[in-house]
Scaffold this active site. Structure first.
Site, PDB file in Angstrom:
ATOM      1  N   SER A 190       0.853  -1.184   0.000  1.00 59.64           N
ATOM      2  CA  SER A 190       0.000   0.000   0.000  1.00 59.64           C
ATOM      3  C   SER A 190       0.886   1.230   0.000  1.00 59.64           C
ATOM      4  CB  SER A 190      -0.891   0.015   1.245  1.00 59.64           C
ATOM      5  OG  SER A 190      -1.465   1.288   1.468  1.00 59.64           O
TER       6      SER A 190
ATOM      7  N   TYR B 286      -0.276  -0.354  10.608  1.00 58.92           N
ATOM      8  CA  TYR B 286      -0.582  -0.663   9.213  1.00 58.92           C
ATOM      9  C   TYR B 286       0.617  -0.364   8.326  1.00 58.92           C
ATOM     10  CZ  TYR B 286      -2.961  -0.615   4.685  1.00 58.92           C
ATOM     11  OH  TYR B 286      -3.338  -0.863   3.374  1.00 58.92           O
TER      12      TYR B 286
END
Length: 312
Positions: A158, A184
């Site tokens: 990501s 994350y």
């Protein structure tokens, strides 16, 4: 090193990048394939003739999706597999149940910005699911990938990886306060570092390993812990940020998994169906230096081996 380019771009779809590709005789596994990008990637691979295993946390859901993909594509070679990446026993069972070569492994499953949650072994859940579980699956299937002779591993990262490195001294946030977005970021950085190191270690086996940023996609289930899309979300794509629908979001994964344009390309990071440039601070694009650092990649591999063996 010259960056790899393709004729496709941010608005290309999975169907477009796989058009004309014949995957007959090739076997694929897509994790997290019961919805969102994973489901669309599995559908695209099946549409090209691959034998696709839809891997999901519950076997019933995976079976239902596999049957739907088979019916929709006319390809009966669509299977279901139970795989909970946060459960080492589930990972071990999935690996033990595989036989024969594996040509394509798409490490697609992921969670994002969860509340502070831990596995029974005490691992922070995002790191455990997004990285450690996929690490254990991929290493466990190394023999099957090597047997294929020209296997591809695709790792979904990501753009969020630019927000932070792997916290080698405290990966489970047992010392510092838990931050869902730093957790994350760590897990997504780990995804890129894994691709860097695996590409180097497995080159002699003919295995290519690449990571990617699929773009910003709302409605896949990844954002289940968010009440609404970010204020900047622009599905029209006019903002310059890679904001996409599911068909577009699955395009880069599908390209890396199946396109002959990527034959022999390994250890790279892609976005919008192109190899990404280095990240520039303040821009939500590109690959951060901390995510492709070879020393960090080697260090993460060693840490991951220790943690996955310890948790078995």
């Amino acid at each position: 090193m010259t960056r790899t380019t393709t004729p496709f771009g941010a608005q290309s779809t999975a169907s477009e990048v796989i058009a004309g590709v014949d995957l007959t005789g090739r076997r694929a596994v897509v994790t997290g394939a019961t919805g969102g990008l994973g489901r669309e990637t599995a559908r695209a691979l099946a549409s090209a003739g691959a034998e696709v295993t839809v891997a999901g946390r519950t076997l019933k859901t995976a079976t239902d999706v596999a049957q739907e993909i088979a019916a929709g594509t006319g390809n009966p070679l669509t299977r279901a597999g139970q795989l909970d990446l946060a459960d080492p026993a589930s990972v071990a069972a999935f690996v033990a149940g595989w036989s024969g070569p594996l040509h394509i492994l798409v490490n697609n499953a992921g969670i994002m910005a969860t509340p502070e949650l831990r596995t029974p072994a005490g691992r922070e859940l995002q790191f455990a699911t997004n990285h450690l579980g996929h690490f254990a699956v991929t290493v466990g299937l190394h023999g099957a990938l090597a047997a294929a002779g020209d296997a591809r591993v695709v790792v979904l990262s990501s753009v969020g990886h630019v927000n932070g490195p792997v916290r080698f001294d405290d990966p489970d946030f047992t010392v510092e306060p838990y931050d869902p977005w730093l957790a994350y970021a760590q897990s997504k950085t780990a995804n890129v570092l894994f691709a860097v190191e695996a590409a180097k270690r497995w080159a002699a086996d003919g295995i290519t390993v690449n990571a990617l940023n699929p773009g910003r996609i709302w409605g896949t289930g990844l954002g289940r812990h968010m009440d609404a899309p970010p204020a900047s979300f622009d599905p029209s794509g006019t903002s310059g940020v890679s904001e996409k629908n599911i068909a577009q979001g699955a395009a880069t994964s599908t390209l890396l998994a199946a396109s002959p344009l990527l034959d022999g390309v390994t250890g790279r990071y892609f976005e919008d169906c192109q190899e990404a440039a280095p990240h520039t601070p303040g821009v939500r694009r590109g690959v951060a230096a901390h995510a492709v650092d070879p020393d960090s990649a080697r260090k993460l591999w060693d840490l991951s081996i220790r943690l996955t063996v310890r948790d078995q």
